[in-house]
Motif scaffolding. Structure first.
Motif, PDB file in Angstrom:
ATOM      1  N   LEU A  78      32.952  43.606  35.713  1.00  0.00           N
ATOM      2  CA  LEU A  78      33.935  44.522  36.294  1.00  0.00           C
ATOM      3  C   LEU A  78      34.502  43.950  37.591  1.00  0.00           C
ATOM      4  CD1 LEU A  78      35.308  47.357  36.308  1.00  0.00           C
ATOM      5  CD2 LEU A  78      33.369  48.133  37.665  1.00  0.00           C
ATOM      6  N   ARG A  79      33.639  43.450  38.448  1.00  0.00           N
ATOM      7  CA  ARG A  79      34.089  42.872  39.713  1.00  0.00           C
ATOM      8  C   ARG A  79      34.971  41.646  39.469  1.00  0.00           C
ATOM      9  NH1 ARG A  79      30.634  44.724  44.079  1.00  0.00           N
ATOM     10  NH2 ARG A  79      29.079  46.130  43.206  1.00  0.00           N
ATOM     11  N   ALA A  80      34.563  40.822  38.498  1.00  0.00           N
ATOM     12  CA  ALA A  80      35.339  39.613  38.215  1.00  0.00           C
ATOM     13  C   ALA A  80      36.720  39.958  37.676  1.00  0.00           C
ATOM     14  CB  ALA A  80      34.574  38.734  37.221  1.00  0.00           C
ATOM     15  N   ARG A  81      36.792  40.972  36.819  1.00  0.00           N
ATOM     16  CA  ARG A  81      38.096  41.374  36.283  1.00  0.00           C
ATOM     17  C   ARG A  81      38.980  41.967  37.374  1.00  0.00           C
ATOM     18  NH1 ARG A  81      35.991  44.107  30.631  1.00  0.00           N
ATOM     19  NH2 ARG A  81      35.926  42.186  29.393  1.00  0.00           N
ATOM     20  N   ALA A  82      38.370  42.711  38.286  1.00  0.00           N
ATOM     21  CA  ALA A  82      39.141  43.237  39.409  1.00  0.00           C
ATOM     22  C   ALA A  82      39.680  42.092  40.263  1.00  0.00           C
ATOM     23  CB  ALA A  82      38.272  44.168  40.247  1.00  0.00           C
ATOM     24  N   ALA A  83      38.838  41.091  40.503  1.00  0.00           N
ATOM     25  CA  ALA A  83      39.262  39.933  41.295  1.00  0.00           C
ATOM     26  C   ALA A  83      40.369  39.159  40.595  1.00  0.00           C
ATOM     27  CB  ALA A  83      38.064  39.022  41.553  1.00  0.00           C
ATOM     28  N   PRO A  91      41.546  38.802  50.582  1.00  0.00           N
ATOM     29  CA  PRO A  91      40.141  38.738  51.004  1.00  0.00           C
ATOM     30  C   PRO A  91      39.210  39.552  50.112  1.00  0.00           C
ATOM     31  CG  PRO A  91      41.462  40.036  52.552  1.00  0.00           C
ATOM     32  CD  PRO A  91      42.415  39.348  51.638  1.00  0.00           C
ATOM     33  N   ARG A  92      39.735  40.590  49.478  1.00  0.00           N
ATOM     34  CA  ARG A  92      38.899  41.376  48.563  1.00  0.00           C
ATOM     35  C   ARG A  92      38.496  40.545  47.352  1.00  0.00           C
ATOM     36  NH1 ARG A  92      42.550  46.293  47.117  1.00  0.00           N
ATOM     37  NH2 ARG A  92      43.973  44.522  46.894  1.00  0.00           N
ATOM     38  N   ARG A  93      39.366  39.639  46.941  1.00  0.00           N
ATOM     39  CA  ARG A  93      39.055  38.775  45.799  1.00  0.00           C
ATOM     40  C   ARG A  93      37.857  37.877  46.110  1.00  0.00           C
ATOM     41  NH1 ARG A  93      40.397  33.735  43.387  1.00  0.00           N
ATOM     42  NH2 ARG A  93      40.960  33.924  41.178  1.00  0.00           N
ATOM     43  N   VAL A  94      37.894  37.287  47.287  1.00  0.00           N
ATOM     44  CA  VAL A  94      36.781  36.430  47.707  1.00  0.00           C
ATOM     45  C   VAL A  94      35.484  37.232  47.778  1.00  0.00           C
ATOM     46  CG1 VAL A  94      35.912  34.951  49.558  1.00  0.00           C
ATOM     47  CG2 VAL A  94      38.350  34.918  48.974  1.00  0.00           C
ATOM     48  N   GLY A  98      32.292  36.586  45.382  1.00  0.00           N
ATOM     49  CA  GLY A  98      31.034  36.237  46.046  1.00  0.00           C
ATOM     50  C   GLY A  98      29.907  37.171  45.637  1.00  0.00           C
ATOM     51  N   GLN A  99      30.209  38.458  45.546  1.00  0.00           N
ATOM     52  CA  GLN A  99      29.202  39.419  45.092  1.00  0.00           C
ATOM     53  C   GLN A  99      28.811  39.154  43.645  1.00  0.00           C
ATOM     54  OE1 GLN A  99      31.330  43.038  45.906  1.00  0.00           O
ATOM     55  NE2 GLN A  99      30.365  43.328  47.907  1.00  0.00           N
ATOM     56  N   PHE A 123      33.235  32.402  33.480  1.00  0.00           N
ATOM     57  CA  PHE A 123      34.433  33.149  33.875  1.00  0.00           C
ATOM     58  C   PHE A 123      34.524  33.265  35.397  1.00  0.00           C
ATOM     59  CE2 PHE A 123      36.288  37.606  34.336  1.00  0.00           C
ATOM     60  CZ  PHE A 123      37.604  37.197  34.179  1.00  0.00           C
ATOM     61  N   VAL A 124      33.411  33.617  36.022  1.00  0.00           N
ATOM     62  CA  VAL A 124      33.385  33.757  37.483  1.00  0.00           C
ATOM     63  C   VAL A 124      33.551  32.397  38.157  1.00  0.00           C
ATOM     64  CG1 VAL A 124      31.942  34.411  39.459  1.00  0.00           C
ATOM     65  CG2 VAL A 124      32.019  35.871  37.424  1.00  0.00           C
TER      66      VAL A 124
END
Length: 230
Positions: A78-83, A91-94, A98-99, A123-124
């Protein structure tokens, strides 16, 4: 004369201890599965929101069962798709990537064979370090070696393989070709989208050979010379 201590109740209690332990373990497993299911369902809802163009910030993620590698992997995705929807300089992408990487490191050894994990890691890593970085390539290759077909990750793995066909190792190309054929057979929409995409790459000849070999065993297949595979 002192009476002997009856042994039958003691034996009964002793016999009941393992059963109680099994029951407790079963309850804990069911409770964890319930919590895992709730977390994954919540993440699926957020994923649908994301597909509608609503990027999610990290604090919007639901609480996850601490030992649930599957739920954590869903959260990573989910985080990767948001990024993925954000600009490279956001900066939110980074932060999100990172998370995601930190969580991937945390659950890496959760299962001995876990192709889905390695596909998500690739993918990440592709977003963090590029398609051809050793971290990305290593994770991508391992995902195929451990799991030849992945329903949720097939589209991305095939897209990655086609983008980087010239640099794929010889032992990985057959895996990618077989997944392309499997994906093209999954739905008509997948076939109609995928075959023109493959035709523009050097993978097309190998794909055609495998496609015809597989489709020739189907009762509804009657190839027409000069036409693309159906």
């Amino acid at each position: 004369m002192a009476s002997a201590i009856p042994s039958r109740p003691i034996k009964a209690v002793a016999a009941g201890v393992p059963l109680a332990c099994v029951a407790a373990a079963s309850f804990l497993a069911l409770y964890q599965a319930w919590g895992e299911g709730r977390a994954i369902a919540a993440l699926a809802v957020q994923d649908r929101m994301l597909a509608q163009g609503l990027p999610l910030l990290p604090q919007h993620a639901p609480s996850l069962p601490p030992q649930s590698a599957r739920a954590i992997l869903a959260d990573i995705l989910l985080r990767a798709r948001a990024a993925q929807l954000m600009r490279d300089d956001d900066p939110r992408r980074v932060l999100l990537l990172g998370q995601a990487q930190g969580q991937l490191d945390r659950i890496e050894g959760a299962r001995p064979y876990w192709g889905e994990y390695w596909a998500v890691r690739a993918f990440v890593m592709a977003m963090l370090k590029g398609d051809r970085s050793p971290n990305t390539v290593g994770a991508f290759n391992r995902s195929y070696r451990e799991t030849p077909y992945i329903y949720q990750s097939a589209d991305w793995r095939v897209d990655y393989a086609l983008r980087n066909w010239g640099s794929l190792s010889p032992d990985i190309r057959p895996h990618a070709i077989r997944e392309m054929v499997w994906l093209a057979r999954r739905e008509f929409t997948d076939r109609d989208r995928l075959i023109p995409q493959i035709r523009e790459t050097d993978a097309y000849r190998l794909f055609m050979i495998e496609w015809l070999a597989v489709r020739s065993r189907d009762a509804d297949f009657s190839p027409v010379e000069g036409l693309p595979p159906q």
